[in-house]
Design a protein around this motif. Structure first.
Motif, PDB file in Angstrom:
ATOM      1  N   ARG A 131       0.844  -1.197   0.000  1.00 41.13           N
ATOM      2  CA  ARG A 131       0.000   0.000   0.000  1.00 41.13           C
ATOM      3  C   ARG A 131       0.875   1.241   0.000  1.00 41.13           C
ATOM      4  NH1 ARG A 131      -3.248  -3.672   2.741  1.00 41.13           N
ATOM      5  NH2 ARG A 131      -4.971  -4.259   1.362  1.00 41.13           N
TER       6      ARG A 131
ATOM      7  N   HIS B  96      -6.437 -10.412  -3.278  1.00 43.98           N
ATOM      8  CA  HIS B  96      -5.531  -9.244  -3.252  1.00 43.98           C
ATOM      9  C   HIS B  96      -4.536  -9.313  -4.409  1.00 43.98           C
ATOM     10  CE1 HIS B  96      -6.775  -7.356   0.554  1.00 43.98           C
ATOM     11  NE2 HIS B  96      -7.085  -8.587   0.939  1.00 43.98           N
TER      12      HIS B  96
ATOM     13  N   ASP C 215      -6.295 -14.168   2.527  1.00 45.34           N
ATOM     14  CA  ASP C 215      -7.358 -13.414   3.183  1.00 45.34           C
ATOM     15  C   ASP C 215      -8.294 -12.765   2.169  1.00 45.34           C
ATOM     16  OD1 ASP C 215      -5.001 -11.848   2.568  1.00 45.34           O
ATOM     17  OD2 ASP C 215      -6.090 -10.137   3.355  1.00 45.34           O
ATOM     18  N   GLU C 216      -9.471 -12.465   2.616  1.00 41.70           N
ATOM     19  CA  GLU C 216     -10.424 -11.619   1.894  1.00 41.70           C
ATOM     20  C   GLU C 216     -10.454 -11.928   0.396  1.00 41.70           C
ATOM     21  OE1 GLU C 216     -10.119  -7.701   4.741  1.00 41.70           O
ATOM     22  OE2 GLU C 216      -8.717  -7.846   3.101  1.00 41.70           O
TER      23      GLU C 216
ATOM     24  N   TRP D 226      -3.249 -16.583   6.083  1.00 39.56           N
ATOM     25  CA  TRP D 226      -4.239 -15.959   6.980  1.00 39.56           C
ATOM     26  C   TRP D 226      -5.339 -16.961   7.280  1.00 39.56           C
ATOM     27  CZ3 TRP D 226      -2.202 -11.836   9.016  1.00 39.56           C
ATOM     28  CH2 TRP D 226      -1.363 -11.008   8.277  1.00 39.56           C
TER      29      TRP D 226
ATOM     30  N   TRP E  71      -6.111 -13.653  12.280  1.00 38.97           N
ATOM     31  CA  TRP E  71      -6.266 -12.190  12.330  1.00 38.97           C
ATOM     32  C   TRP E  71      -7.694 -11.773  12.638  1.00 38.97           C
ATOM     33  CZ3 TRP E  71      -8.962  -8.831   8.936  1.00 38.97           C
ATOM     34  CH2 TRP E  71      -9.514  -9.441   7.785  1.00 38.97           C
TER      35      TRP E  71
ATOM     36  N   TYR F  89      -3.418  -5.004  15.712  1.00 38.39           N
ATOM     37  CA  TYR F  89      -3.469  -4.179  14.502  1.00 38.39           C
ATOM     38  C   TYR F  89      -2.973  -2.767  14.787  1.00 38.39           C
ATOM     39  CZ  TYR F  89      -4.840  -7.510  11.119  1.00 38.39           C
ATOM     40  OH  TYR F  89      -4.795  -8.555  10.239  1.00 38.39           O
TER      41      TYR F  89
ATOM     42  N   ASP G   2      -2.230  -0.551  12.864  1.00 35.00           N
ATOM     43  CA  ASP G   2      -2.689   0.513  11.964  1.00 35.00           C
ATOM     44  C   ASP G   2      -3.943   1.192  12.533  1.00 35.00           C
ATOM     45  OD1 ASP G   2      -4.162  -1.861  11.510  1.00 35.00           O
ATOM     46  OD2 ASP G   2      -4.658  -1.293   9.446  1.00 35.00           O
ATOM     47  N   TYR G   3      -4.449   0.686  13.662  1.00 32.72           N
ATOM     48  CA  TYR G   3      -5.615   1.314  14.286  1.00 32.72           C
ATOM     49  C   TYR G   3      -5.169   2.487  15.148  1.00 32.72           C
ATOM     50  CZ  TYR G   3      -8.307  -2.925  13.033  1.00 32.72           C
ATOM     51  OH  TYR G   3      -8.926  -3.953  12.369  1.00 32.72           O
TER      52      TYR G   3
ATOM     53  N   TRP H 104      -6.692   3.594   9.990  1.00 34.65           N
ATOM     54  CA  TRP H 104      -7.704   2.686   9.468  1.00 34.65           C
ATOM     55  C   TRP H 104      -9.031   2.819  10.196  1.00 34.65           C
ATOM     56  CZ3 TRP H 104      -8.162  -0.476   5.339  1.00 34.65           C
ATOM     57  CH2 TRP H 104      -9.246  -1.353   5.349  1.00 34.65           C
TER      58      TRP H 104
ATOM     59  N   TRP I 260      -0.465  -2.531   8.586  1.00 32.90           N
ATOM     60  CA  TRP I 260      -1.005  -2.275   7.245  1.00 32.90           C
ATOM     61  C   TRP I 260      -0.835  -0.799   6.969  1.00 32.90           C
ATOM     62  CZ3 TRP I 260      -1.805  -6.587   4.717  1.00 32.90           C
ATOM     63  CH2 TRP I 260      -2.129  -7.752   5.448  1.00 32.90           C
TER      64      TRP I 260
ATOM     65  N   GLU J 234      -2.205   1.407   4.398  1.00 30.59           N
ATOM     66  CA  GLU J 234      -3.065   2.241   3.549  1.00 30.59           C
ATOM     67  C   GLU J 234      -2.928   3.714   3.931  1.00 30.59           C
ATOM     68  OE1 GLU J 234      -4.072  -0.485   5.153  1.00 30.59           O
ATOM     69  OE2 GLU J 234      -5.537  -1.626   3.982  1.00 30.59           O
TER      70      GLU J 234
HETATM   71  C1  TNX Z   1      -7.561  -6.548   6.515  1.00 30.21           C
HETATM   72  S1  TNX Z   1      -5.663  -8.428   7.862  1.00 30.21           S
HETATM   73  C2  TNX Z   1      -6.609  -6.992   5.621  1.00 30.21           C
HETATM   74  C3  TNX Z   1      -5.709  -6.014   4.974  1.00 30.21           C
HETATM   75  C4  TNX Z   1      -6.011  -4.609   5.394  1.00 30.21           C
HETATM   76  C5  TNX Z   1      -6.309  -4.565   6.874  1.00 30.21           C
HETATM   77  C6  TNX Z   1      -6.497  -3.193   7.444  1.00 30.21           C
HETATM   78  C7  TNX Z   1      -5.739  -9.027   6.476  1.00 30.21           C
HETATM   79  C8  TNX Z   1      -5.197 -10.359   6.360  1.00 30.21           C
HETATM   80  N1  TNX Z   1      -6.298  -8.318   5.456  1.00 30.21           N
HETATM   81  O1  TNX Z   1      -5.747  -6.173   3.575  1.00 30.21           O
HETATM   82  O2  TNX Z   1      -4.916  -3.820   5.089  1.00 30.21           O
HETATM   83  O3  TNX Z   1      -7.470  -5.334   7.122  1.00 30.21           O
HETATM   84  O4  TNX Z   1      -6.507  -3.207   8.850  1.00 30.21           O
END
Ligand code: TNX
Length: 503
Positions: free
Chosen positions: A135, A241, A300-301, A350, A367, A392, A394-395, A408, A442, A444
């Protein structure tokens, strides 16, 4: 245990190392690095003898655990005994904490070390930090300074998040477009991501943003880390991603349409096509060029929307007898793991890798809370705990969001980080599967290294202590000891968040 008296350490105090282990040279270098700002130079080092009076003596004792050490400071001498060089390295970091911070101004002739007896060793084998360089990009020098921070906190894993939708940061000779195209985004969203709703109110900086590491630079970082007893775990995100990779090679996606490296931060539906074998040829070609025993493949995601519409992915489901699109991720992860295992390497991902069905050998990084980690540990998979609730970084650090740089979201103060119990909900057998803990940064909303430090410190210290001594914690005592560590941060030129120290 404090003991009466002090040891006067001077620029001419000799360092004696009784060991034929080559890596003790790294420990001596670390001591030099610690003392450089004090004396303006390091100490004279002799091999192989120990037990000298008025010296810093290093000795290895194979009956101790490799990462354990004893540090005895008397008025006569400093004796460091460790199971292996990594233990001796941790002793050097403790020595650094014993130095009076005033001494870091340089040009000092002698410093007084308080006499002590210390017996110490980490309880958890994995004490990590993840840095997202996709990022926002961090230079090799900044990565090295991050490794210095890990060393200072006796942490031993650097998880390097090298690829994501917004940038591919690792040179791969076989696939040059990954860095030629995938390492640059055309522009970057300004301010907070509205979560998919991109309209005319969104503003962009209209400046290309990029950066990547050559393989030579990666080797340099891995070597720098090794000398600090830090393992590097590279992460190549798969199958989600993936947009920067798809922008580089559109045939990696389900539709093959023209993709662009992402300029915003929310989750993208466009992921690797797992129906085509060419995708697996690609990821194997990439992983062939990635070094490391443990390879993090993300996971992840990963939305399944594109797979549901893709004839190749549907054919794959039929051929494999899969009943739900999510199982395609399990198929893909296991296929990549088989490849890694055949090359003597291990997979970590993850906690979503659990959802599509996970092999018993994959390591799981929890996570989304600790639930995934708990589930994985109960079935015997190795686990690293890195829940959003505690890890985290980044919080935000306080709820006074208006007075903080954009972050974030969430609120994760130092005290909360410190509360993490990596063993909660696990019986003693399952606890043995928990390798350790990790902080995640993270980036961003973290555009530069100064802000990265601000987000890391002092919360990284809390994660380090959870990993070092998960069963022996007292927040007030931690805060009291942090007073000295924060002075050390200052003396070393690190930026840190002041909140926990404002009384
Ligand atoms: C979730 S944690 C994500 C990241 C983001 C993050 C922001 C994870 C495995 N995936 O892509 O940057 O939240 O907190």
């Amino acid at each position: 245990t404090p003991v009466e008296g002090v040891f006067r350490l001077g620029a001419s105090t000799p360092v004696c190392i009784e060991s034929s282990d080559e890596r003790m040279r790294w420990v001596a270098d670390a001591l030099d690095e610690v003392l450089q700002p004090v004396f303006g130079r390091g100490l004279e080092c002799r091999f192989p003898q120990a037990g000298e009076p008025h010296a810093v003596n290093f000795l290895l004792d194979a009956s101790m655990a490799p990462d354990a050490y004893r540090l005895m400071v008397t008025t006569e001498r400093v004796d460091i005994c460790a199971g292996a060089p990594e233990g001796a390295f941790y002793a050097v970091q403790t020595l650094r904490q014993l130095l009076p911070v005033e001494a870091f101004d340089g040009g000092v002739r002698t410093v007084e070390l308080p006499a002590v007896e210390i017996e110490d060793r980490p309880a958890m084998a994995y004490r990590g930090l993840m840095l997202d360089v996709a990022r926002h990009f961090f230079t090799v020098d900044e990565v090295k300074r991050t490794l210095d921070l890990l060393a200072l906190h006796k942490m031993n894993v650097f998880h390097w998040h090298l690829t994501d939708d917004q940038g591919w940061r690792l040179e791969i000779h076989k696939y040059p477009e990954l860095t030629r195209v995938g390492s640059v985004r055309r522009r970057t969203l300004i301010g907070k991501d509205p979560g998919g709703e991109y309209d005319e109110t969104c503003r962009y900086d209209e400046r290309p943003y990029g950066g990547f590491y050559t393989q030579e630079e990666v080797r340099e970082v891995v070597d720098y880390a090794a000398r600090r007893f830090i393992t590097v775990i590279p992460e190549i995100e798969f199958p989600g991603h993936a947009v920067a990779a798809l922008a580089s090679y559109p045939w990696l996606g389900c539709t093959g349409e023209q993709y662009e490296v992402r300029q915003t931060w929310d989750i993208d539906d466009r992921v690797f096509c797992v129906g085509r074998d060419s995708t697996f040829d690609f990821i194997e070609g990439v992983l062939d060029e990635v070094i490391g025993l443990y390879i993090h493949i993300g996971g992840d995601e990963c939305p399944t929307k594109m797979w549901e519409q893709c004839p190749h992915c549907r054919a794959r489901m039929r051929a494999e007898g899969l009943t739900a699109p999510r199982q395609l991720q399990g198929y893909a992860t296991k296929r990549v793991e088989r490849f890694l295992q055949a090359h003597g390497r291990r997979l970590i991902g993850w906690d979503e890798i659990l959802d599509g069905g996970v092999s018993p050998t994959a390591a799981v990084m929890s996570w989304r809370g600790t639930e995934g980690g708990i589930r994985a540990a109960r079935q015997g998979n190795p686990v690293v705990m890195a829940p959003t609730t505690h890890c985290y970084l980044d919080y935000y650090q306080t709820d006074d969001v208006a007075n903080e740089p954009l972050a974030w979201g969430g609120c994760l103060p130092l005290s909360k980080v410190y509360e993490l119990d990596p063993y909660e909900g696990l019986d003693s057998l399952a606890q043995r599967c928990v390798l350790g803990v990790q902080a995640n940064l993270w980036t961003e909303y973290i555009p530069d290294f100064a802000q990265a430090q601000y987000m890391l410190l002092p919360r990284l210290a809390a994660v380090a202590e959870v990993g070092w001594a998960p069963r022996r914690r007292n927040y007030d005592d931690f805060l009291r000891r942090m007073e000295h560590l924060r002075l050390l941060y200052g003396a070393c030129g690190y930026r840190y968040a002041p909140h926990p120290f404002a009384h």
